[in-house]
Scaffold this active site. Structure first.
Site, PDB file in Angstrom:
ATOM      1  N   ASN A 152     -37.727 -14.868 -78.606  1.00 37.12           N
ATOM      2  CA  ASN A 152     -37.996 -16.116 -77.906  1.00 37.12           C
ATOM      3  C   ASN A 152     -39.076 -16.151 -76.842  1.00 37.12           C
ATOM      4  O   ASN A 152     -39.514 -17.214 -76.453  1.00 37.12           O
ATOM      5  CB  ASN A 152     -36.706 -16.597 -77.238  1.00 37.12           C
ATOM      6  CG  ASN A 152     -35.608 -16.838 -78.238  1.00 37.12           C
ATOM      7  OD1 ASN A 152     -35.758 -17.643 -79.145  1.00 37.12           O
ATOM      8  ND2 ASN A 152     -34.507 -16.126 -78.086  1.00 37.12           N
ATOM      9  N   TYR A 153     -39.452 -15.020 -76.318  1.00 38.56           N
ATOM     10  CA  TYR A 153     -40.359 -15.063 -75.182  1.00 38.56           C
ATOM     11  C   TYR A 153     -41.694 -14.369 -75.333  1.00 38.56           C
ATOM     12  O   TYR A 153     -42.580 -14.573 -74.531  1.00 38.56           O
ATOM     13  CB  TYR A 153     -39.653 -14.466 -73.957  1.00 38.56           C
ATOM     14  CG  TYR A 153     -38.570 -15.358 -73.443  1.00 38.56           C
ATOM     15  CD1 TYR A 153     -38.883 -16.518 -72.747  1.00 38.56           C
ATOM     16  CD2 TYR A 153     -37.238 -15.056 -73.660  1.00 38.56           C
ATOM     17  CE1 TYR A 153     -37.885 -17.354 -72.282  1.00 38.56           C
ATOM     18  CE2 TYR A 153     -36.228 -15.889 -73.195  1.00 38.56           C
ATOM     19  CZ  TYR A 153     -36.567 -17.038 -72.507  1.00 38.56           C
ATOM     20  OH  TYR A 153     -35.587 -17.867 -72.045  1.00 38.56           O
ATOM     21  N   LEU A 154     -41.805 -13.498 -76.277  1.00 39.50           N
ATOM     22  CA  LEU A 154     -43.048 -12.743 -76.383  1.00 39.50           C
ATOM     23  C   LEU A 154     -43.946 -13.355 -77.443  1.00 39.50           C
ATOM     24  O   LEU A 154     -43.577 -13.425 -78.617  1.00 39.50           O
ATOM     25  CB  LEU A 154     -42.731 -11.286 -76.731  1.00 39.50           C
ATOM     26  CG  LEU A 154     -41.841 -10.601 -75.691  1.00 39.50           C
ATOM     27  CD1 LEU A 154     -41.487  -9.189 -76.129  1.00 39.50           C
ATOM     28  CD2 LEU A 154     -42.532 -10.581 -74.332  1.00 39.50           C
ATOM     29  N   SER A 164     -44.517 -12.955 -71.608  1.00 38.17           N
ATOM     30  CA  SER A 164     -45.647 -12.629 -72.473  1.00 38.17           C
ATOM     31  C   SER A 164     -46.773 -11.923 -71.726  1.00 38.17           C
ATOM     32  O   SER A 164     -47.373 -10.977 -72.224  1.00 38.17           O
ATOM     33  CB  SER A 164     -46.181 -13.894 -73.149  1.00 38.17           C
ATOM     34  OG  SER A 164     -45.280 -14.318 -74.150  1.00 38.17           O
TER      35      SER A 164
END
Length: 894
Positions: A852-854, A722
């Site tokens: 899933n990650y940002l 992120s």
DNA sequence: GGTCAGACTTGCTGGTACACAG
DNA sequence: CTGTGTACCAGCAAGTCTGACC
């Protein structure tokens, strides 16, 4: 205690989610350091900014409702980037800056040292006791001379940034690194000059230069954002459908939230408030900064103390306000969990970082259970055995068909697959069956039947297809929804998995085994006490069990037939508030790491040379997780594919198979102490021994938790992903049209995907597509050449030559020909860029990181600031999944 | 302190509906 | 209108992490 201060910050922050009157300063790097050090003010300030932005926001469209008129272009940005997976840090790559020593890669050695230094400086500035969060690092180095203020920046910078090229992964196809390279870390020997390498300041990521190309990363400027508000406020979750909620949420966004989270209240039921803040509060950690060696034998954790105080208050406040049970309850044993159910709002004083164990997830839950696949319908096509048709019972035929349809897959070339299949199928055939060996079986007739069926389906008219679809929808409609606390929410996977052959990834020892049919008697249903028990869809059968456990979110589960110790769950869809809430908590936790990262890095850097082996291993492991975004690496059983993560790295690794048996090849330069430490860990072991023999994920995570409440290994991935996106978007977005901005976004997205090693297999048609493009380009170049000839002739007043078919071409003026040439050139350039992009992305999967990650708020805020319709970035399901992030303030920074 | 059950998140793949260029 | 290419989505495998239990 010195400690307090920091903690306070933290807490305030949270609480405050809402308000913060401070001034925001996002930009100056220079200032940054100081800011950071001192205060969390920043955070506050940032929040403030949010408020402001809110106003601006108005210009922006409301997220949800936007229409995108726009058209986007799909054009892809040209990318010059080199193949993605080039070895990153190999010496060769390094070059760039440092000519002096070839060895030194852009990265790091220096960096480490630098950062260390910086930190230490800071530390020294401060005093001995510090909370981790605070900037004071435990480490103190006296020798340091200068400190870069920039360092601070570094910390907040994304890893990626720090790595200038993380080129990490070799992809399946593309790994560039030579085996040798990949084998071990290359130490950098470079003499590091003074700390001053510019790079030093740069975030780690910057230090590694990314080869990838995107070229964008510049290392430096990061600073600006450093100070975003941490917590943004906890906003409500935005649940998707309720207007009311929405409205309120919007409101809240627009101005700083108040502590009370009034807005939250309304949602309270559905949403839990994000506990993250709460969680953090739970434990405040302080580091004791004694600098001396002595510390070395003291586990870091011990060095860190927790200060809990202030938190609880806040937390409780919030909770009350929201009436939500906080996820933070921890350690409640099952019985107590159940008790808790009764008192919804009861709270435990123990706040836990973990998301919600023991916490009540819902009050009322109504759903219709699950739907089963239709019974097997025999086709009667006979396979051949030893050249002769064989009769099979429907059960035998069903399994034979499962195998037959896989004829063209890679599994057919895997002996393990066939072996497992044969074991299970032969049991079904029985001892006396004609079929004695798989080798003499010919499944072709069944496979052909299958192809025909497929073809038939394909040939159906669109009306027929539509009718079928509607029919299916009609049957499934009732299973698609659940009512959670009075709100209709989508169920994720309400279809029971059909029988089939297990398709394990990589060299899974169980591939090919028969995954038997699941029946109602395998299924446990979880539903509200007062809700009607779903009717069992198969007449004469019944559910295995009915539970009413509101501390979990699953609606049903069954044991995995392949590995009966494992479960298959039916959950709500990603768009549900329940999922949205935990998603948000995840990102809040990652954002919190931002405040701790600097000291965490300082701490592990110090421990690279700790006397205690365990401590040293923890330090190096944490370093790898942070810098390379490795996964934690839980132990695996023998009956699983042989993959590893950080804690399970072997001595011979650095080219290993990670999750889903995806290869990870990366050559990186590491700091000298890390290199040495790894060398020590390898000493006396064979290649297949564990590199970190003193470590496992529990120990590692236990240690991380002492550094930051709720911190676990995977948080680093989220954080680094992120922060990288946030950083790149903010650094690189320039004026331009929407399409250009989308390209910037995709580049950032790609960078993150590379960091996380998100790969995809090369599409079957990739090479065909590339050659087609090449052909077209060649053709256009031919046209260009012809035009050139025509131009020359036209200038001399001659008519153009005849075309390939012998026809006379139109007589054009030189100007007209020149114009045509220009157009053709543009076309060629675009095609070349497209080709490059396609090549660059052929093995990179962008979706996983987006999902899933940002932190979606980064994306939403950026879209608002730059007037990019959010639909250009998020598809329908992502929009639904991230509904909770849509009303974020345009000034939001991760 | 280690193991394991349990719960939930992350990740890749394949099918397909749909958009687009020719 | 048609063949291609791709975005999207469902499916399900494979991780992570926690807490209970011994």
């Amino acid at each position: 205690m010195a400690v307090e201060a920091p903690s306070k910050h933290v807490y305030d922050y949270d609480d405050e989610d809402d308000d913060g009157p401070v001034v925001f300063k996002r930009s100056n790097t220079s200032s940054s350091k100081q800011n950071q050090l001192n205060s969390e003010v920043k955070k506050a300030s940032s929040q403030r900014s949010d408020g402001q932005s809110g106003r601006q926001a108005s210009s922006v469209r409301a997220p949800n409702g936007q229409n995108s008129v726009a058209q986007a272009n799909k054009s892809i940005p040209p990318s010059k980037s080199p193949p993605i997976r080039s070895p990153i840090l190999s010496p060769k790559s390094s070059n760039s800056s440092a000519k002096a020593s070839p060895v030194r890669s852009p990265v790091v050695i220096s960096k480490a040292s630098t950062s260390l230094n910086d930190q230490s400086k800071q530390a020294s500035k401060q005093n001995k006791f510090t909370s981790v969060k605070e900037e004071k690092s435990p480490i103190k180095r006296t020798d340091e001379t200068n400190s870069d203020d920039d360092d601070d920046d570094d910390d907040s910078k994304p890893l990626s940034a720090r790595l200038k090229g993380i080129s990490s992964q070799g992809n399946k196809g593309v790994s560039t690194s030579t085996p040798a390279q990949s084998q071990r870390f290359v130490p950098k020997i470079e003499v590091k000059g003074s700390a001053e390498d510019p790079d030093d300041d740069a975030p780690l990521s910057a230090r590694f230069s990314m080869k990838s190309n995107t070229g964008t990363l510049s290392s430096k400027p990061y600073g600006s954002h450093e100070k975003k508000p941490l917590a943004s406020k906890i906003q409500q979750n935005g649940s998707i459908m309720k207007d009311k909620q929405q409205k309120s949420s919007m409101l809240s966004d627009k101005r700083p939230l108040d502590k009370g989270n009034s807005s939250d209240q309304s949602y309270a039921k559905k949403l839990k408030i994000s506990d993250t803040p709460t969680m953090m509060k739970t434990k405040q950690v302080t580091v004791k900064a004694e600098k001396d060696e002595e510390d070395d034998h003291i586990p870091i954790s011990q060095r860190i103390k927790k200060s809990v105080s202030s938190v609880s208050k806040t937390a409780s406040l919030k909770q009350k306000a929201t009436k939500v049970v906080s996820s933070s309850f921890k350690k409640i044993n099952k019985k107590s969990k159940k008790d808790m159910k009764k008192s919804k709002y009861s709270k435990s004083t123990k706040l836990s970082p973990s998301s919600g164990d023991g916490q009540k997830k819902w009050s009322t839950l109504v759903h219709n259970g699950v739907i089963f696949p239709p019974p097997y319908n025999p086709h009667g096509v006979k396979m051949l055995y030893d050249g002769r048709p064989v009769d099979l019972t429907p059960e035998q035929e069903e399994v034979a068909t499962m195998f037959a349809v896989m004829q063209e897959t890679d599994y057919m070339s895997k002996p393990q697959f066939k072996k497992n299949f044969w074991e299970d199928w032969s049991k079904l055939l029985g001892r006396n069956h004609v079929i004695k060996s798989l080798d003499k079986c010919d499944f072709t007739p069944i496979y052909e039947w299958h192809l025909q069926e497929k073809e038939k389906k394909k040939q159906m008219s669109s009306e027929e297809k539509k009718a079928l679809k509607e029919e299916k929808l009609k049957q499934e409609e009732k299973y698609m929804w659940a009512i959670v606390d009075g709100v209709k929410e989508k169920v994720g996977n309400f279809r029971v998995e059909p029988p089939g052959l297990f398709r394990g990834r990589g060299e899974h020892p169980k591939m090919g085994k028969l995954k038997r049919r699941i029946r109602p008697c395998d299924i446990t249903i979880n539903i509200g006490k007062d809700a009607p028990i779903p009717e069992c869809p198969i007449p004469g059968e019944r559910w295995k069990d009915i539970k009413h456990d509101n501390t979990v979110t699953w609606l049903a589960f069954w044991n995995d037939p392949i590995n009966p110790k494992e479960f298959k769950y039916v959950f709500l869809a990603a768009s549900s508030s329940l999922k949205g809430q935990s998603d948000k908590e995840k990102y809040e936790k990652a954002r919190l790491l931002k405040d701790y990262i600097k000291n965490i890095r300082a701490a592990y850097t110090k421990d690279f040379t700790a006397k205690d082996v365990t401590k040293r291993q923890i330090a190096v492991a944490t370093y790898l997780i942070d810098k390379l975004a490795l996964r934690a690496g839980n132990e695996k059983d023998d009956d699983e594919a042989d993959t590893v993560g950080c804690c399970t790295l072997k001595v011979g690794n650095f080219d290993f198979l990670g999750k889903d048996s995806i290869q990870y090849v990366n050559t990186v330069e590491v700091e000298l102490p890390v290199y040495k430490a790894i060398g020590q860990f390898q000493t006396g072991k064979s290649k297949s021994d564990d590199l970190f023999d003193e470590l496992d994920t529990s120990k590692l995570n236990a240690h991380l938790k002492e550094l930051m409440p709720g911190l676990t290994a995977k948080v680093f991935r989220t954080y680094n992903a992120s922060i990288t996106l946030d950083d790149m978007l903010n650094k690189e977005t320039k004026d331009g049209d929407v399409a250009e901005k989308v390209v910037i976004y995709q580049r950032a997205n790609k960078e993150v995907a590379i960091i996380c090693n998100h790969q995809r297999s090369i599409s079957k048609s990739h090479s065909a597509q590339m050659s087609r493009l090449t052909e077209k380009i060649t053709e256009l170049k031919g046209v260009l050449k012809e035009l050139k000839t025509d131009l020359d002739r036209a200038k001399k007043g001659k008519p153009p030559l005849k075309d390939a078919d012998g026809k006379q071409k139109r007589n054009l003026t030189p100007e007209a020909i020149e114009k045509k040439m220009a157009q053709t050139n543009v076309k060629i350039e675009k095609m070349e860029r497209d080709m490059q992009t396609k090549e660059d992305l052929k093995t990179v999967a962008l979706g996983t990181s987006k999902i899933n990650y940002l932190d979606p708020r980064i994306t939403v805020a950026w879209c608002k600031r730059h007037e990019v319709p959010i639909e250009k970035i998020f598809n329908k399901s992502l929009l639904a999944k991230f509904a909770w992030a849509m009303d974020v303030d345009p000034d939001f920074r991760f």
